[in-house]
Design a protein around this motif. Structure first.
Motif, PDB file in Angstrom:
ATOM      1  N   VAL A  19       1.447  -2.014   0.131  1.00  0.00           N
ATOM      2  CA  VAL A  19      -0.110  -0.218  -0.622  1.00  0.00           C
ATOM      3  C   VAL A  19       0.955   1.515   0.201  1.00  0.00           C
ATOM      4  N   SER A  20       0.900   2.202  -1.310  1.00  0.00           N
ATOM      5  CA  SER A  20       1.482   3.661  -1.067  1.00  0.00           C
ATOM      6  C   SER A  20       0.175   4.393  -0.934  1.00  0.00           C
ATOM      7  N   SER A  21       0.785   5.416   0.095  1.00  0.00           N
ATOM      8  CA  SER A  21       0.075   6.169   0.199  1.00  0.00           C
ATOM      9  C   SER A  21       0.974   7.800   1.115  1.00  0.00           C
ATOM     10  N   ASN A  22       0.300   8.929   0.670  1.00  0.00           N
ATOM     11  CA  ASN A  22       0.679  10.412   1.154  1.00  0.00           C
ATOM     12  C   ASN A  22       0.960  10.186   2.808  1.00  0.00           C
ATOM     13  N   HIS A  23      -0.060   9.684   3.388  1.00  0.00           N
ATOM     14  CA  HIS A  23      -0.323  10.236   4.809  1.00  0.00           C
ATOM     15  C   HIS A  23       0.135   8.441   5.342  1.00  0.00           C
ATOM     16  N   PRO A  24      -0.015   8.010   6.376  1.00  0.00           N
ATOM     17  CA  PRO A  24       0.599   6.487   6.979  1.00  0.00           C
ATOM     18  C   PRO A  24      -0.703   6.507   7.699  1.00  0.00           C
ATOM     19  N   LEU A  25      -0.996   7.401   7.928  1.00  0.00           N
ATOM     20  CA  LEU A  25      -2.561   6.911   8.496  1.00  0.00           C
ATOM     21  C   LEU A  25      -3.332   6.119   7.635  1.00  0.00           C
ATOM     22  N   ALA A  26      -3.288   6.595   6.414  1.00  0.00           N
ATOM     23  CA  ALA A  26      -4.219   6.347   4.721  1.00  0.00           C
ATOM     24  C   ALA A  26      -4.069   4.657   4.680  1.00  0.00           C
ATOM     25  N   GLY A  27      -2.521   5.001   5.181  1.00  0.00           N
ATOM     26  CA  GLY A  27      -1.515   3.191   3.952  1.00  0.00           C
ATOM     27  C   GLY A  27      -1.624   2.270   5.243  1.00  0.00           C
ATOM     28  N   PHE A  49     -10.484   6.968   0.963  1.00  0.00           N
ATOM     29  CA  PHE A  49     -12.061   6.784   2.739  1.00  0.00           C
ATOM     30  C   PHE A  49     -10.762   7.375   3.165  1.00  0.00           C
ATOM     31  N   ALA A  50      -9.767   6.696   4.245  1.00  0.00           N
ATOM     32  CA  ALA A  50      -8.678   7.685   4.788  1.00  0.00           C
ATOM     33  C   ALA A  50      -8.284   8.701   4.276  1.00  0.00           C
ATOM     34  N   LEU A  51      -8.332   8.934   3.056  1.00  0.00           N
ATOM     35  CA  LEU A  51      -7.125  10.533   2.738  1.00  0.00           C
ATOM     36  C   LEU A  51      -8.236  11.184   2.689  1.00  0.00           C
ATOM     37  N   THR A  52      -9.733  10.902   2.391  1.00  0.00           N
ATOM     38  CA  THR A  52     -10.671  11.514   1.959  1.00  0.00           C
ATOM     39  C   THR A  52     -10.254  13.005   4.169  1.00  0.00           C
ATOM     40  N   VAL A  53      -9.837  12.086   5.058  1.00  0.00           N
ATOM     41  CA  VAL A  53     -10.395  12.453   6.591  1.00  0.00           C
ATOM     42  C   VAL A  53      -9.141  13.158   7.269  1.00  0.00           C
ATOM     43  N   VAL A  54      -8.243  12.383   6.372  1.00  0.00           N
ATOM     44  CA  VAL A  54      -6.528  12.602   6.990  1.00  0.00           C
ATOM     45  C   VAL A  54      -5.899  13.767   6.183  1.00  0.00           C
ATOM     46  N   MET A 142     -14.480   0.992   4.455  1.00  0.00           N
ATOM     47  CA  MET A 142     -14.561   2.908   5.561  1.00  0.00           C
ATOM     48  C   MET A 142     -14.570   2.649   6.595  1.00  0.00           C
ATOM     49  N   SER A 143     -14.901   1.355   7.312  1.00  0.00           N
ATOM     50  CA  SER A 143     -14.181   1.494   9.168  1.00  0.00           C
ATOM     51  C   SER A 143     -12.895   2.534   9.436  1.00  0.00           C
ATOM     52  N   PRO A 144     -12.006   2.476   8.934  1.00  0.00           N
ATOM     53  CA  PRO A 144     -10.622   3.343   9.514  1.00  0.00           C
ATOM     54  C   PRO A 144     -11.186   4.765   9.249  1.00  0.00           C
ATOM     55  N   ALA A 145     -11.724   5.221   7.868  1.00  0.00           N
ATOM     56  CA  ALA A 145     -12.189   6.539   8.049  1.00  0.00           C
ATOM     57  C   ALA A 145     -12.621   7.037   8.720  1.00  0.00           C
ATOM     58  N   ILE A 146     -13.736   6.043   8.683  1.00  0.00           N
ATOM     59  CA  ILE A 146     -15.114   6.609  10.213  1.00  0.00           C
ATOM     60  C   ILE A 146     -14.425   6.529  11.421  1.00  0.00           C
ATOM     61  N   ARG A 147     -13.527   5.416  11.743  1.00  0.00           N
ATOM     62  CA  ARG A 147     -12.324   5.954  12.962  1.00  0.00           C
ATOM     63  C   ARG A 147     -11.558   7.151  12.781  1.00  0.00           C
ATOM     64  N   TYR A 148     -10.934   7.457  12.192  1.00  0.00           N
ATOM     65  CA  TYR A 148     -10.403   8.465  12.198  1.00  0.00           C
ATOM     66  C   TYR A 148     -11.277   9.250  12.217  1.00  0.00           C
TER      67      TYR A 148
END
Length: 148
Positions: A19-27, A49-54, A142-148
């Motif tokens: 998994v590659s992402s700009n943000h560690p939480l999204a990854g 989905f996580a990136l939409t939050v972080v 979606m659950s990680p994004a909801i948690r964040y």
């Protein structure tokens, strides 16, 4: 012009996926999907989905784009989740100006104002990709994004 700083690239080694992402939480959200038995599509959609939050200034469900999926048998499918016309749009909603430049309309209505707004397709595209190719329920993805 030569680049004066040394460039270092590290080999990526993984047994089930990357998994590659700009943000560690999204990854981390994407990696979590692998841990829950999901596949690469589940991981990608969870990451988005996580990136939409972080990083909401960079990624949003109110955008548009394309999703390209290549399956193990070599089949490649592209989902167009770009913006589309509102349901009430008609082919006569703008009054074209006689000109040699395409797309000029009276009052510039196709560029400014409520008639210029398209319906974002991102959310529908992500949900469709998860439905077609994902292994996990959308709520789980979606659950990680909801948690964040």
């Amino acid at each position: 012009m030569a680049y004066s700083l040394p460039l270092r690239k590290q080999e990526v080694v993984a047994s089930r996926g990357v998994v590659s992402s700009n943000h560690p939480l999204a990854g981390a959200a994407g990696i979590e999907m692998f841990g829950r038995g999901g596949n690469a599509v589940d991981a990608a959609i969870a990451t988005l989905f996580a990136l939409t939050v972080v990083e909401p200034m960079m990624v949003s469900i109110f955008g548009g784009g394309f999703i390209v999926v290549r399956e193990p048998d070599g089949t490649t499918t592209t989902l167009d989740n770009f913006a589309t016309c509102p349901a009430a749009a008609t082919d006569t909603m703008y009054r074209p100006l006689p000109s040699t430049t395409a797309w000029l309309t009276e009052g510039d209505e196709n560029n400014c104002g409520h008639k210029a707004v398209g319906v974002p397709g991102t959310l529908a595209g992500w949900a469709e990709a998860a439905r077609r190719w994902g292994k996990l329920p959308l709520a789980t993805v979606m659950s990680p994004a909801i948690r964040y």
